[in-house]
Design an enzyme around this catalytic site. Structure first.
Site, PDB file in Angstrom:
ATOM      1  N   TYR A  11      -2.723  -0.210  10.751  1.00  0.00           N
ATOM      2  CA  TYR A  11      -2.796  -0.611   9.343  1.00  0.00           C
ATOM      3  C   TYR A  11      -1.496  -0.270   8.635  1.00  0.00           C
ATOM      4  CZ  TYR A  11      -4.057  -0.546   4.397  1.00  0.00           C
ATOM      5  OH  TYR A  11      -4.072  -0.754   3.035  1.00  0.00           O
ATOM      6  N   SER A  14       0.848  -1.185   0.000  1.00  0.00           N
ATOM      7  CA  SER A  14       0.000   0.000   0.000  1.00  0.00           C
ATOM      8  C   SER A  14       0.880   1.229   0.000  1.00  0.00           C
ATOM      9  CB  SER A  14      -0.900  -0.002   1.246  1.00  0.00           C
ATOM     10  OG  SER A  14      -1.564   1.235   1.403  1.00  0.00           O
TER      11      SER A  14
END
Length: 240
Positions: free
Chosen positions: A158, A145
């Site tokens: 996260y 990501s």
């Protein structure tokens, strides 16, 4: 046992029933690959598999599992090996996002994020690597990501888990060079998936799942001498 054995035309995709995983499955289905799909929701996974079979007339096998659980991951890996002689492509796409900050997020959020965003890829890859190393070919894509590259507000655990996945990806790339196994980290910014559907953000402002699938497919098509190590994609107007 009826195993799929089509040299490099077998692809294993986790988190495959929706969003980016579903788009990847559709892209490779359109190119005639044999699909081995995994997702947590059995009903959605079965519907996805049935539709892909019908539309593309290809072999699709599906196995429902919660890959945040090591034992379920091991069972899925064993199922893959029972049904697939050759592993062409592995896409470690299973993951989840829980918002929060390190200083105030709920207890156990870090453990949950690490379990699905890192351990799922780590344990599944380790189970399948012996076959790939023996066959001396294959390509592994790890869905990292933009949060793997830069911390951002409300990213919390996260982002920590995605930084860890990037570390896994980089180490794996170094280890697999001599076995002719390619390893690619994929670093998308905002993509219009279910998590953005109720946000009020115009879907034209952020990327489509198909954009990610197209780049993964393109990277998989290079000669044996070339490896795309990192795919970084951001919305044209920048991150949100």
């Amino acid at each position: 046992m009826d195993k799929q054995n089509s040299n490099k035309l077998n692809i294993i995709i986790t988190g495959a029933s929706r969003g980016i995983g579903r788009a990847i499955a559709e892209k490779f289905a359109a190119q005639g690959y044999n699909l081995f799909l995994c997702a947590h929701n059995e009903e959605k996974l079965a519907a996805c598999a049935d539709e892909l079979k019908l539309v593309y007339n290809i072999p699709v096998k599906a196995y429902a599992a919660d890959l945040s659980d090591k034992e379920q991951t091991k069972r899925f890996g064993a199922w893959v090996l029972e049904n697939c002689d050759q592993i062409g492509i592995l896409v470690n796409n299973a993951g989840n996002f829980l918002p929060g900050s390190v200083n105030n997020e709920d207890d156990l959020v870090l453990e949950k994020m690490i379990a699905i965003n890192l351990y799922s890829a780590y344990h599944l890859t380790r189970l399948l690597l012996p076959v790939m190393m023996k066959q001396k070919h294959g390509h592994i894509f790890n869905m990292c990501s933009i949060a793997s590259l830069n911390a951002y507000p409300n990213g919390g655990s996260y982002s920590i888990s995605k930084f860890a996945l990037m570390g896994f990806n980089k180490n794996l790339r170094e280890e697999m060079r001599s076995f002719n196994i390619k390893v690619t980290g994929v670093y998308p910014g905002a993509v219009f998936t279910d998590s953005w559907a109720g946000s009020g953000v115009d879907k034209k402002r952020i990327m489509e799942s198909a954009d990610i699938a197209d780049m993964i497919y393109a990277a998989s098509r290079l000669s044996a001498a070339a490896c795309v190590e990192d795919i970084v994609l951001r919305p044209q107007l920048g991150d949100l």
